[in-house]
Design a protein around this motif. Structure first.
Motif, PDB file in Angstrom:
ATOM      1  N   CYS A  38      -2.993   1.297   6.786  1.00 18.18           N
ATOM      2  CA  CYS A  38      -2.540   1.741   5.475  1.00 18.18           C
ATOM      3  C   CYS A  38      -3.411   1.114   4.381  1.00 18.18           C
ATOM      4  N   ASN A  70       1.033   1.276  -4.698  1.00 19.60           N
ATOM      5  CA  ASN A  70       0.045   2.344  -4.522  1.00 19.60           C
ATOM      6  C   ASN A  70      -0.068   3.228  -5.773  1.00 19.60           C
ATOM      7  N   SER A 127      -5.846   2.484   0.847  1.00 20.21           N
ATOM      8  CA  SER A 127      -5.180   2.115  -0.399  1.00 20.21           C
ATOM      9  C   SER A 127      -6.177   1.803  -1.507  1.00 20.21           C
ATOM     10  N   CYS A 178       0.832  -1.209   0.000  1.00 15.97           N
ATOM     11  CA  CYS A 178       0.000   0.000   0.000  1.00 15.97           C
ATOM     12  C   CYS A 178       0.865   1.257   0.000  1.00 15.97           C
ATOM     13  N   LYS A 179       2.128   1.085  -0.198  1.00 12.85           N
ATOM     14  CA  LYS A 179       3.055   2.204  -0.320  1.00 12.85           C
ATOM     15  C   LYS A 179       3.875   1.981  -1.585  1.00 12.85           C
TER      16      LYS A 179
END
Length: 188
Positions: free
Chosen positions: A87, A58, A91, A53-54
């Motif tokens: 997180c 993302n 997302s 999710c980063k």
């Protein structure tokens, strides 16, 4: 900004069928390879990552390519060793995965405590990887710098890595992440 020459290089390799390992580094180049991997995969994609999710997971291009793969009938298996529920709730990728799960599409997401590494690495640095159709792969050998080895047509190494992924995914301690509950606060 994407490097058009690199994108063309990646596309050419994915089309040629050549068994050629190439190096990949940084987030933008990782995105180029992963998007292309989704585009050329027909049946199954397996992802072993931290949280997705980063960074690359993302990015809109990644979410779109993954979505198009699923909508073409592809099966997606994801195994995360650093899942972050808060997180994930923000997302777009997880929202999309939950949507597909709600439609009973073949999306399987689990968490694990496993920290895989290459057996040939004396430092035992953790690796992440994405596998497509038992032949393509991107194996991230430095998860901080996003450096990786990639190949769109190496069935031998890809099948070995698929077997390894499946062994981790099917272990009793790999727990399913309930994507529907994640966005419905427990209400189904």
């Amino acid at each position: 900004m994407a490097d058009r020459n690199y994108q063309d290089f990646v596309k050419a390799l994915s089309i040629s069928g050549e068994n050629r390992t190439f190096l990949n580094s940084d987030e933008d180049h990782a995105l180029d390879v992963l998007v292309r991997l989704f585009q050329v995969s027909q049946n199954e994609v397996r992802i072993f990552a931290g949280c997705l999710c980063k960074h690359v997971g993302n990015r809109p291009e990644y979410v779109v390519a993954l979505s198009e793969f699923i909508e073409r009938g592809g099966k997606l298996y994801v195994l995360l060793n650093n899942f972050d529920e808060e997180c994930a709730k923000t997302s777009n990728l997880y929202k999309r995965l939950a949507y597909y799960k709600s439609k009973d599409m073949p999306v399987f997401v689990k968490s694990t405590t496993s920290k895989p590494y290459r057996t040939s690495d004396p430092e035992k640095k953790e690796v992440h990887f994405t596998l497509g159709d038992d032949k393509a792969y991107r194996i991230e050998t430095d998860i901080e710098k996003r450096t990786a080895e990639c190949n769109f047509n190496n069935p031998e190494l890809a099948k070995e890595t698929v077997a390894f992924f499946d062994s981790l995914f099917n272990r009793e301690d790999a727990k399913e992440i309930d994507l529907l509950k994640l966005f419905n606060d427990g209400d189904k």
